[in-house]
Design a protein around this motif. Structure first.
Motif, PDB file in Angstrom:
ATOM      1  N   UNK A 125       0.706  -1.312  -0.146  1.00  0.00           N
ATOM      2  CA  UNK A 125      -0.017  -0.084  -0.088  1.00  0.00           C
ATOM      3  C   UNK A 125       0.883   1.329  -0.049  1.00  0.00           C
ATOM      4  N   UNK A 126       1.962   1.056   0.688  1.00  0.00           N
ATOM      5  CA  UNK A 126       2.830   2.313   0.637  1.00  0.00           C
ATOM      6  C   UNK A 126       3.505   2.481  -0.771  1.00  0.00           C
ATOM      7  N   UNK A 127       3.923   1.513  -1.398  1.00  0.00           N
ATOM      8  CA  UNK A 127       4.425   1.561  -2.810  1.00  0.00           C
ATOM      9  C   UNK A 127       3.396   2.074  -3.544  1.00  0.00           C
ATOM     10  N   UNK A 128       2.164   1.689  -3.605  1.00  0.00           N
ATOM     11  CA  UNK A 128       1.033   2.305  -4.396  1.00  0.00           C
ATOM     12  C   UNK A 128       0.857   3.874  -4.132  1.00  0.00           C
ATOM     13  N   UNK A 129       0.940   4.190  -2.886  1.00  0.00           N
ATOM     14  CA  UNK A 129       0.782   5.610  -2.456  1.00  0.00           C
ATOM     15  C   UNK A 129       1.986   6.505  -2.920  1.00  0.00           C
ATOM     16  N   UNK A 130       3.140   5.967  -2.916  1.00  0.00           N
ATOM     17  CA  UNK A 130       4.243   6.899  -3.449  1.00  0.00           C
ATOM     18  C   UNK A 130       4.061   6.864  -4.896  1.00  0.00           C
ATOM     19  N   UNK A 131       3.402   6.005  -5.505  1.00  0.00           N
ATOM     20  CA  UNK A 131       3.194   6.095  -7.122  1.00  0.00           C
ATOM     21  C   UNK A 131       2.251   7.089  -7.453  1.00  0.00           C
ATOM     22  N   UNK A 132       1.311   7.067  -6.626  1.00  0.00           N
ATOM     23  CA  UNK A 132       0.232   7.991  -6.886  1.00  0.00           C
ATOM     24  C   UNK A 132       0.612   9.491  -6.398  1.00  0.00           C
ATOM     25  N   UNK A 133       1.610   9.688  -5.366  1.00  0.00           N
ATOM     26  CA  UNK A 133       2.158  10.850  -4.936  1.00  0.00           C
ATOM     27  C   UNK A 133       3.044  11.415  -6.260  1.00  0.00           C
ATOM     28  N   UNK A 134       3.872  10.479  -6.765  1.00  0.00           N
ATOM     29  CA  UNK A 134       4.748  10.759  -7.859  1.00  0.00           C
ATOM     30  C   UNK A 134       3.847  11.406  -9.017  1.00  0.00           C
ATOM     31  N   UNK A 135       2.673  10.811  -8.990  1.00  0.00           N
ATOM     32  CA  UNK A 135       1.808  11.094 -10.455  1.00  0.00           C
ATOM     33  C   UNK A 135       1.153  12.597  -9.865  1.00  0.00           C
ATOM     34  N   UNK A 136       0.741  12.612  -8.734  1.00  0.00           N
ATOM     35  CA  UNK A 136       0.441  14.011  -8.391  1.00  0.00           C
ATOM     36  C   UNK A 136       1.448  15.202  -8.603  1.00  0.00           C
ATOM     37  N   UNK A 137       2.779  14.771  -8.354  1.00  0.00           N
ATOM     38  CA  UNK A 137       3.878  15.869  -8.578  1.00  0.00           C
ATOM     39  C   UNK A 137       4.029  15.934 -10.090  1.00  0.00           C
ATOM     40  N   UNK A 138       3.832  14.891 -10.949  1.00  0.00           N
ATOM     41  CA  UNK A 138       3.905  14.948 -12.441  1.00  0.00           C
ATOM     42  C   UNK A 138       2.857  15.947 -12.874  1.00  0.00           C
ATOM     43  N   UNK A 139       1.480  15.600 -12.276  1.00  0.00           N
ATOM     44  CA  UNK A 139       0.353  16.413 -12.593  1.00  0.00           C
ATOM     45  C   UNK A 139       0.668  18.003 -12.374  1.00  0.00           C
ATOM     46  N   UNK A 140       1.372  18.453 -11.168  1.00  0.00           N
ATOM     47  CA  UNK A 140       1.609  19.727 -10.955  1.00  0.00           C
ATOM     48  C   UNK A 140       2.738  20.516 -12.238  1.00  0.00           C
ATOM     49  N   UNK A 141       3.684  19.296 -12.538  1.00  0.00           N
ATOM     50  CA  UNK A 141       4.801  19.929 -13.466  1.00  0.00           C
ATOM     51  C   UNK A 141       3.971  20.057 -14.874  1.00  0.00           C
ATOM     52  N   UNK A 142       3.026  19.266 -15.033  1.00  0.00           N
ATOM     53  CA  UNK A 142       2.357  19.415 -16.417  1.00  0.00           C
ATOM     54  C   UNK A 142       1.334  20.665 -16.326  1.00  0.00           C
ATOM     55  N   UNK A 143       1.117  21.059 -15.268  1.00  0.00           N
ATOM     56  CA  UNK A 143       0.032  22.409 -15.086  1.00  0.00           C
ATOM     57  C   UNK A 143       0.464  23.537 -16.060  1.00  0.00           C
ATOM     58  N   UNK A 144       1.813  23.672 -15.903  1.00  0.00           N
ATOM     59  CA  UNK A 144       2.269  24.973 -16.783  1.00  0.00           C
ATOM     60  C   UNK A 144       1.937  24.917 -18.088  1.00  0.00           C
ATOM     61  N   UNK A 145       2.126  23.626 -18.762  1.00  0.00           N
ATOM     62  CA  UNK A 145       1.907  23.397 -20.152  1.00  0.00           C
ATOM     63  C   UNK A 145       0.284  23.432 -20.448  1.00  0.00           C
ATOM     64  N   UNK A 146      -0.559  23.000 -19.502  1.00  0.00           N
ATOM     65  CA  UNK A 146      -2.073  23.117 -19.587  1.00  0.00           C
ATOM     66  C   UNK A 146      -2.480  24.667 -19.600  1.00  0.00           C
TER      67      UNK A 146
END
Length: 155
Positions: free
Chosen positions: A39-60
């Motif tokens: 579960x911790x591993x899955x949460x880390x993956x989801x948090x990484x995806x959230x960080x990636x989302x924030x990085x892509x926000x500039x492009x959007x």
């Protein structure tokens, strides 16, 4: 003049790829997991995806601003086509963002419940071991009323 710059297409492509990858990760079936580490591993993956989302926000943001600029210069039909394209992207983006937040919250709640459950199990096992020791003790002699009363209180 009414066509988007090359950077617009590159950004659009990048964001579309990111959204497709995110949708694939978020659509993974939610399995029942009883292992905290998984579960911790899955949460880390989801948090990484959230960080990636924030990085892509500039492009959007760039896409939205560019479409607004183009709509002022372009004919109505061209402008509408780009607006529609951007609205679809924004819709998918918002849906992915909401799913991501929801899955993170749900996973954090489940992790808390699992941790609590594991702690309760440890406490119960400790208690059962103590009871087991008590039950295996030798019984006092029938004439020893003091020892019998003490054992009755322990029971």
């Amino acid at each position: 003049d009414s066509l988007p710059p090359a950077h617009y297409r590159e950004t659009m492509s990048t964001i579309l790829v990111w959204i497709q990858q995110s949708e694939a990760k978020l659509s993974m079936p939610q399995a029942v997991v009883a292992e905290y580490e998984v579960m911790e591993q899955r949460l880390r993956e989801l948090k990484a995806l959230q960080n990636s989302l924030q990085e892509q926000q500039k492009g959007l943001n760039y896409l939205s601003t560019t479409v607004e600029d183009m709509s002022r210069k372009a004919p109505a039909d061209v402008s509408q086509r780009y607006r529609s394209e951007t609205e679809v992207i924004l819709g998918r983006w918002k849906k992915s963002s909401a799913q991501l937040v929801e899955q993170c919250q749900k996973l954090e709640e489940l992790m808390t419940k699992l941790q609590r459950f594991q702690n309760d199990i440890k406490t119960l096992k400790k208690w059962m071991a103590e009871v087991d020791v008590f039950l295996k003790e030798e019984w006092p002699a029938l004439g020893d009323s003091e020892a019998l009363e003490k054992q009755l209180e322990q029971c």
